[in-house]
Write a protein that holds these residues in place. Structure first.
Motif, PDB file in Angstrom:
ATOM      1  N   PHE A  30     -24.926  47.731 -61.475  1.00  0.00           N
ATOM      2  CA  PHE A  30     -23.853  47.015 -62.147  1.00  0.00           C
ATOM      3  C   PHE A  30     -22.477  47.853 -61.972  1.00  0.00           C
ATOM      4  O   PHE A  30     -22.186  48.828 -62.588  1.00  0.00           O
ATOM      5  CB  PHE A  30     -24.079  46.867 -63.587  1.00  0.00           C
ATOM      6  N   PRO A  31     -22.059  47.508 -60.720  1.00  0.00           N
ATOM      7  CA  PRO A  31     -20.647  48.451 -60.516  1.00  0.00           C
ATOM      8  C   PRO A  31     -19.544  48.283 -61.516  1.00  0.00           C
ATOM      9  O   PRO A  31     -18.631  49.059 -61.598  1.00  0.00           O
ATOM     10  CB  PRO A  31     -20.265  47.746 -59.148  1.00  0.00           C
ATOM     11  N   GLY A  35     -20.443  56.289 -69.171  1.00  0.00           N
ATOM     12  CA  GLY A  35     -19.801  56.291 -70.333  1.00  0.00           C
ATOM     13  C   GLY A  35     -19.250  55.046 -71.446  1.00  0.00           C
ATOM     14  O   GLY A  35     -19.045  55.048 -72.364  1.00  0.00           O
ATOM     15  N   TRP A  36     -19.408  53.847 -70.781  1.00  0.00           N
ATOM     16  CA  TRP A  36     -19.013  52.789 -71.360  1.00  0.00           C
ATOM     17  C   TRP A  36     -20.066  52.089 -71.817  1.00  0.00           C
ATOM     18  O   TRP A  36     -21.030  51.362 -70.951  1.00  0.00           O
ATOM     19  CB  TRP A  36     -18.145  51.774 -70.253  1.00  0.00           C
ATOM     20  N   VAL A  74     -26.368  42.754 -56.200  1.00  0.00           N
ATOM     21  CA  VAL A  74     -27.119  41.988 -55.246  1.00  0.00           C
ATOM     22  C   VAL A  74     -26.518  40.580 -55.562  1.00  0.00           C
ATOM     23  O   VAL A  74     -26.372  39.644 -54.583  1.00  0.00           O
ATOM     24  CB  VAL A  74     -28.496  41.683 -55.502  1.00  0.00           C
ATOM     25  N   VAL A  75     -26.011  40.293 -56.494  1.00  0.00           N
ATOM     26  CA  VAL A  75     -25.670  38.765 -56.846  1.00  0.00           C
ATOM     27  C   VAL A  75     -23.983  38.857 -56.366  1.00  0.00           C
ATOM     28  O   VAL A  75     -23.755  37.955 -55.556  1.00  0.00           O
ATOM     29  CB  VAL A  75     -25.564  38.676 -58.359  1.00  0.00           C
ATOM     30  N   ILE A  76     -23.262  39.857 -56.631  1.00  0.00           N
ATOM     31  CA  ILE A  76     -22.061  40.190 -55.741  1.00  0.00           C
ATOM     32  C   ILE A  76     -22.155  39.804 -54.183  1.00  0.00           C
ATOM     33  O   ILE A  76     -21.235  39.027 -53.660  1.00  0.00           O
ATOM     34  CB  ILE A  76     -21.357  41.331 -56.146  1.00  0.00           C
ATOM     35  N   ASP A  77     -22.967  40.397 -53.797  1.00  0.00           N
ATOM     36  CA  ASP A  77     -23.318  40.487 -52.222  1.00  0.00           C
ATOM     37  C   ASP A  77     -23.853  39.233 -51.824  1.00  0.00           C
ATOM     38  O   ASP A  77     -22.970  38.582 -50.589  1.00  0.00           O
ATOM     39  CB  ASP A  77     -24.352  41.424 -51.996  1.00  0.00           C
TER      40      ASP A  77
END
Length: 394
Positions: free
Chosen positions: A16-17, A22-23, A37-40
């Motif tokens: 998950f980009p 740390g978030w 993979v969804v973004i792609d």
């Protein structure tokens, strides 16, 4: 008491980009982050393979039409349905509005006290008479009370499969039995269920099921309405336009069969392809594994928060992926703001469930909701943040 050692991480945060190190993103019930993979899949659809669907005779359009309809088939397999019973909509909200307005027998509908506004307002706008089912003391839809309320005057029962505030899971099979006993249909709002529970609409024996893609790690602006084929057949169109017609003249128009009847205009093509990729991603992990992971995180979070003075927890202990809480004397918006300073993102407010807030006796709650990318470390960050809140306001 649960501990960090009890949590076996899925170790998927690297997929998950949008989640930096740390978030702690604990707002998945509002919208899930998107795996690469969804973004792609969306990037490819807009970049190298884009064309319209259903209308073009050239090869690119034919290929995109096949991909779009393959997404419909993928959704159908995901929830145990037939492809021609899957209607692509903008989200669960549109799906509920469609049923509320187009179901021909508008009499009484039974809702519950924990419903999202999108499962209340559409029935009001469409002119239904609304009855309300109370909750059990631990925050579940009280199906014993529903049985006593239901009469043959009810044409529809519309319940959340999983509460977006309390995480309580409906005994959907029993709800279907009660609805069908009086001749009513059952619509389930599955927005919070499909990302974390296996769903088979045939096994649930419901009549309509709705969910949104963006809560299932897919894109915004795409959702699904499933309806039994014979029920969709008797429903008129919700909106008019291209693609949903059979024959148009100025004197009279005839309509296409479902699902095209309910999909006017150019559809959200790339949204459907992104949803396809999201379902592939979720099923590769396994919904049983996701449910077990989130169950462990919920237990740890409830254990940690319940040990902090002035924290009040809402909902059942076995809630699905969601923990709502309040801190005595502190507005949830202040809780959310202070947690954000510590890189913990939660939701604070009424969660589009103002009637439920009235039942709980609070104006709002703080809500932590989990996804496949969360870990025990995120829960610890949440607990440390809440402890800081209590020190600041103590």
């Amino acid at each position: 008491m649960a501990t960090i050692l009890d949590i076996r991480p899925l170790d998927l945060v690297a997929d998950f980009p949008a989640i930096p190190a740390g978030w702690a993103y604990l707002d998945t019930a509002a919208t899930a982050q998107k795996p690469q993979v969804v973004i792609d899949a969306i990037t490819r659809a807009y970049g190298t393979t884009y064309a319209t669907v259903h209308r073009g005779v050239y090869q690119r359009s034919a290929d995109m039409t096949l991909a779009y309809e393959a997404a419909r088939q993928r959704v159908a397999r995901f929830i145990g349905a037939k492809a021609d019973e899957i209607v692509f909509v903008r989200g669960a909200t549109e799906g509920i509005n469609l049923v509320a307005h187009c179901w021909p027998d508008k009499r009484r509908v039974l809702l519950s006290q924990l419903e999202h506004h999108s499962n209340i307002v559409p029935w009001q706008l469409a002119g239904w008479q609304i009855d309300v089912c109370p909750l059990t003391p631990d925050g579940r839809i009280d199906l014993d009370a529903a049985e006593a309320i239901l009469t043959p005057d009810h044409a529809m029962v519309a319940f959340a499969h999983v509460s977006n505030v309390l995480g309580s899971v409906l005994d959907a099979r029993r709800a279907a039995e009660l609805a069908h006993r009086v001749g009513a249909k059952l619509l389930l709002d599955g927005c919070q269920a499909v990302p974390r529970l296996p769903v088979d609409v045939q096994a649930l024996d419901c009549d309509f099921y709705v969910f949104s893609g963006h809560k299932l790690y897919g894109p915004t602006g795409i959702g699904v309405l499933w309806g039994r084929g014979d029920l969709l057949d008797v429903m008129p169109p919700f909106m008019g336009g291209g693609a949903m017609i059979d024959r148009v003249t100025f004197e009279r128009t005839t309509y296409a069969p479902p699902p095209a009847r309910f999909e006017p205009g150019t559809p959200h093509i790339t949204g459907a392809l992104g949803l396809h990729a999201a379902i592939d991603y979720v099923e590769a992990i396994g919904l049983e594994a996701i449910h077990a992971h989130e169950t462990a995180l919920v237990k740890l979070a409830r254990d940690r928060l319940s040990a902090i003075n002035s924290v009040r927890l809402f909902g059942p202990e076995d809630s699905a992926g969601i923990v709502s809480f309040a801190i005595e004397g502190v507005h949830p918006h202040d809780v959310g703001t202070i947690l954000d300073e510590g890189q913990v993102a939660i939701r604070a407010g009424h969660h589009c469930a103002q009637p439920l807030m009235d039942v709980l006796g609070v104006p709002a709650t703080a809500r932590a909701s989990f996804g496949v990318y969360n870990s025990a470390a995120d829960v610890e960050a949440l607990a440390r943040g809440v402890e800081r809140v209590t020190r600041i306001f103590g």
